[in-house]
Design a protein around this motif. Structure first.
Motif, short mmCIF file in Angstrom:
data_model
loop_
_atom_site.label_atom_id
_atom_site.label_comp_id
_atom_site.label_asym_id
_atom_site.label_seq_id
_atom_site.Cartn_x
_atom_site.Cartn_y
_atom_site.Cartn_z
N MET A 220 -4.47 85.48 -1.19
CA MET A 220 -4.41 86.79 -0.54
C MET A 220 -5.18 86.73 0.78
SD MET A 220 -3.34 89.67 -2.22
CE MET A 220 -2.28 89.76 -3.63
N PRO A 221 -4.92 87.66 1.69
CA PRO A 221 -5.77 87.73 2.88
C PRO A 221 -7.22 87.92 2.45
CG PRO A 221 -3.88 89.17 3.10
CD PRO A 221 -3.86 88.66 1.70
N GLY B 57 -10.63 83.66 1.77
CA GLY B 57 -11.56 82.64 2.30
C GLY B 57 -10.87 81.33 2.62
N LYS B 58 -9.57 81.36 2.87
CA LYS B 58 -8.83 80.13 3.15
C LYS B 58 -9.30 79.47 4.44
CE LYS B 58 -4.97 82.43 3.08
NZ LYS B 58 -5.57 83.74 2.79
N SER B 59 -9.42 80.28 5.48
CA SER B 59 -9.84 79.71 6.77
C SER B 59 -11.29 79.26 6.71
CB SER B 59 -9.65 80.73 7.89
OG SER B 59 -8.32 81.16 7.89
N LYS C 63 -9.81 81.09 13.12
CA LYS C 63 -10.63 82.31 13.18
C LYS C 63 -10.92 82.82 11.77
CE LYS C 63 -10.39 86.81 15.38
NZ LYS C 63 -9.49 87.71 16.07
N VAL C 64 -12.13 83.29 11.58
CA VAL C 64 -12.52 83.86 10.28
C VAL C 64 -13.05 85.27 10.54
CG1 VAL C 64 -14.30 83.74 8.51
CG2 VAL C 64 -13.08 81.68 9.16
N ALA C 65 -12.59 86.23 9.76
CA ALA C 65 -13.11 87.59 9.91
C ALA C 65 -12.88 88.34 8.61
CB ALA C 65 -12.40 88.30 11.06
N ASP C 66 -13.63 89.42 8.42
CA ASP C 66 -13.52 90.11 7.13
C ASP C 66 -12.47 91.23 7.18
OD1 ASP C 66 -14.85 91.79 8.73
OD2 ASP C 66 -16.51 92.23 7.39
N TYR C 67 -11.37 90.97 7.84
CA TYR C 67 -10.23 91.90 7.76
C TYR C 67 -8.99 91.08 7.43
CZ TYR C 67 -9.74 90.38 12.62
OH TYR C 67 -9.64 89.63 13.76
N THR D 262 -5.53 85.18 10.01
CA THR D 262 -4.72 84.00 10.34
C THR D 262 -3.26 84.42 10.45
OG1 THR D 262 -6.26 82.66 9.08
CG2 THR D 262 -4.13 81.68 9.54
N PRO E 200 -1.07 81.84 6.69
CA PRO E 200 -1.43 83.26 6.60
C PRO E 200 -1.36 83.76 5.15
CG PRO E 200 0.05 82.90 8.42
CD PRO E 200 0.00 81.62 7.68
N ASP F 206 -20.83 82.69 -4.62
CA ASP F 206 -22.20 82.98 -4.17
C ASP F 206 -22.50 84.47 -4.24
OD1 ASP F 206 -20.20 83.07 -2.06
OD2 ASP F 206 -21.85 83.62 -0.72
N LEU F 207 -21.44 85.30 -4.22
CA LEU F 207 -21.66 86.74 -4.27
C LEU F 207 -21.83 87.27 -5.69
CD1 LEU F 207 -19.12 87.94 -1.52
CD2 LEU F 207 -21.58 87.64 -1.32
N ALA G 73 -18.04 78.23 -2.99
CA ALA G 73 -18.45 79.24 -2.02
C ALA G 73 -18.20 78.57 -0.68
CB ALA G 73 -19.91 79.60 -2.22
N ILE H 271 -18.24 79.55 2.19
CA ILE H 271 -19.14 79.92 3.30
C ILE H 271 -20.33 78.97 3.43
CG2 ILE H 271 -20.67 81.58 2.11
CD1 ILE H 271 -19.84 83.42 4.63
N1 LIG Z 1 -19.91 85.36 0.76
C1 LIG Z 1 -18.84 84.67 1.02
N2 LIG Z 1 -18.00 85.11 1.94
C2 LIG Z 1 -16.91 84.36 2.20
C3 LIG Z 1 -16.63 83.15 1.52
N3 LIG Z 1 -15.45 82.67 2.00
C4 LIG Z 1 -15.05 83.51 2.93
N4 LIG Z 1 -15.90 84.53 3.08
C5 LIG Z 1 -15.78 85.68 3.97
O1 LIG Z 1 -14.57 86.35 3.69
C6 LIG Z 1 -13.98 86.88 4.88
C7 LIG Z 1 -12.57 86.42 5.00
O2 LIG Z 1 -12.55 85.03 5.17
P1 LIG Z 1 -11.34 84.24 5.85
O3 LIG Z 1 -11.66 82.80 5.75
O4 LIG Z 1 -11.00 84.80 7.17
O5 LIG Z 1 -10.18 84.61 4.83
P2 LIG Z 1 -8.66 84.17 4.88
O6 LIG Z 1 -8.22 83.90 3.50
O7 LIG Z 1 -8.46 83.09 5.88
O8 LIG Z 1 -7.97 85.51 5.37
P3 LIG Z 1 -6.62 85.71 6.22
O9 LIG Z 1 -6.67 84.78 7.38
O10 LIG Z 1 -6.68 87.11 6.64
O11 LIG Z 1 -5.49 85.42 5.29
C8 LIG Z 1 -14.90 86.43 6.02
O12 LIG Z 1 -15.74 87.48 6.36
C9 LIG Z 1 -15.67 85.25 5.44
O13 LIG Z 1 -16.94 85.14 6.02
C10 LIG Z 1 -17.57 82.72 0.53
O14 LIG Z 1 -17.42 81.69 -0.11
N5 LIG Z 1 -18.65 83.53 0.32
#
Ligand SMILES: Nc1nc2c(ncn2[C@@H]2O[C@H](COP(=O)(O)OP(=O)(O)OP(=O)(O)O)[C@@H](O)[C@H]2O)c(=O)[nH]1
Ligand SMILES: [Mg+2]
Length: 400
Positions: free
Chosen positions: A167-168, A171-173, A185-189, A193, A215, A286-287, A314, A316
């Motif tokens: 899912m978006p 945490g894939k990126s 790019k990584v962001a919490d919305y 990607t 994506p 980690d959360l 985790a 991050i």
């Molecule tokens: N605490 C914590 N936050 C995480 C972890 N992995 C990702 N995040 C946070 O989750 C948010 C989304 O992370 P992304 O890596 O952008 O997620 P994504 O799956 O690539 O999302 P899309 O590109 O939108 O599909 C960011 O704010 C990251 O910092 C983790 O292991 N722990």
């Protein structure tokens, strides 16, 4: 640079040059005889895989490609110049499909691979070739033949060993950033990607694999929700898929529901892709409170009825990612070894990839068709609405 992974193109090979009809005319040489040369062959159109290209952006604006024609033959037995071949450079991982026959023409999987797409037209024959003992002054010659024409579609699939699915915001990126030098790019919305990203994971010297971040998917993606399912085609050649699930959500039921939704979309895209090796990666542990981490993860796994491999990470801070990468490397090496030893297995693997691609292509086509119908329906509605507005205006003017 814009990421373009599909492009329709029209290719046309060059026409062959006409043969020439000519007779040698020189002072003091009576009855010089025929000396019309042949035309030159038309140039062909080829496609070639190139190393430093990543997208099909070059084919976004220019859609017609024509090789040059062969030149006409001339007197004194001169053959016309051949048409020059045209080579379309594409990234590795490009498939060329004939639009009219819906048939795969070629699949370029390594650098330097080259295929003929449209054959140049045959050259015409000049009259000197028709001379014989009974026909000493032939006036025959043949015209050059037209080159082949084809409506094609170029499709690019990034070539990766491992594909990330989820899912978006799962945490894939973040994962790909933590294990490779790729910097998506990584962001919490959601939908940060928008195009696939590749990263090379080096486990040791000379031991590495390529990982693809695509994506995010959401429920209903197969019907066009979110960014749709078209990016799933980039996972068709992956050895293993990592299904990332965000385990730290406000709603306890969300991780399981989301994971089920992703599996559902995967099956709808291609049942063959859903049968690929898929590992569950429970991310963002980690959360979770340290003492409850194990029980939450176990509950998700049992509610999902997951029987394959499970990892807790985790992304991050890199927790658990190293072991996961080591296991992926061993898995890929083992698969490669087995396929090298067993040709039947290797063939089955190739067939499986082809099936995924075929199923995916049909699904993407259906989705595009649905979108087109919907758009047409909307346009019709707008026209009807405009017409009814005009009626109102007419009525108003009448009453005045
Ligand atoms: N605490 C914590 N936050 C995480 C972890 N992995 C990702 N995040 C946070 O989750 C948010 C989304 O992370 P992304 O890596 O952008 O997620 P994504 O799956 O690539 O999302 P899309 O590109 O939108 O599909 C960011 O704010 C990251 O910092 C983790 O292991 N722990
Ligand atoms: Mg992302």
């Amino acid at each position: 640079m814009k990421f373009v992974d599909e492009a329709p193109v029209f290719v046309e090979a060059g026409k062959g040059g006409n043969g020439c009809m000519s007779f040698r005319r020189e002072k003091f040489i009576p009855n010089g005889g025929p000396d019309g040369g042949n035309g030159g062959k038309g140039g062909g159109v080829y496609v070639e895989a190139e190393n430093n290209l990543n997208t099909l952006v070059d084919y976004r604006y220019q859609r017609k490609f024509k090789a040059t024609n062969g030149e006409q033959g001339s007197g004194a037995n001169c053959t016309g110049k051949q048409g020059e071949d045209l080579v379309l450079k594409v990234p590795v991982g490009t498939t060329v499909i004939d639009e009219d026959l819906e048939e795969v023409i070629c699949d370029l999987t390594c650098v330097g691979q080259r295929f003929l797409l449209a054959k140049g037209g045959h050259n015409g024959i000049g009259n000197s070739c028709f001379k014989s003992s009974t026909n000493r002054a032939p006036r025959q010659f043949t015209p050059g033949k037209p080159g082949e024409e084809r409506n094609l579609r170029l499709e690019l699939k990034v070539i990766a060993d491992v594909g990330l699915l989820g899912m978006p915001n799962a945490g894939k990126s973040t994962f790909i950033r933590s294990v490779s030098h790729a910097r998506p790019k990584v962001a919490d919305y959601p939908f940060t990607t928008l195009v696939p990203n590749l990263g090379v994971v080096s486990v040791q010297q000379h031991r590495s694999f390529v990982i693809a971040d695509i994506p995010g998917l959401i429920e209903g993606a197969a019907n066009g929700a979110g960014l749709g399912i078209r990016f799933l085609k980039h996972l068709s050649r992956c050895r293993v898929l990592l299904h990332l699930v965000d385990v730290a959500q406000h709603d306890d039921a969300a991780p399981v529901a989301e994971a089920k939704a992703i599996i559902n979309e995967l099956v709808r895209f291609s049942p063959a892709l859903a049968r690929r090796d898929r590992w569950l990666v429970l991310n963002k542990v980690d959360l979770l409170p340290e003492d409850g981490r194990e029980s939450v993860c176990n509950r998700i796994v049992s509610e999902l009825g997951w029987e394959g491999s499970v990892y807790r990470t985790a992304a991050i801070n890199g927790l658990g990612t190293e072991r996961l990468c080591q296991d992926i490397m061993c898995f890929i090496e083992e698969k490669n070894r087995q396929e090298a030893e067993d040709k039947v297995l290797a063939r089955m693997e190739t067939e499986h990839c082809a099936r995924v691609e075929e199923e995916g292509r049909i699904r993407i086509h259906e989705q595009a068709e649905q979108r087109r119908l919907k758009r047409r329906h909307m346009m019709n509605k707008e026209v009807q609405f405009d017409e009814s507005e005009d009626h109102c205006k007419v009525e108003v003017t009448c009453t005045h």
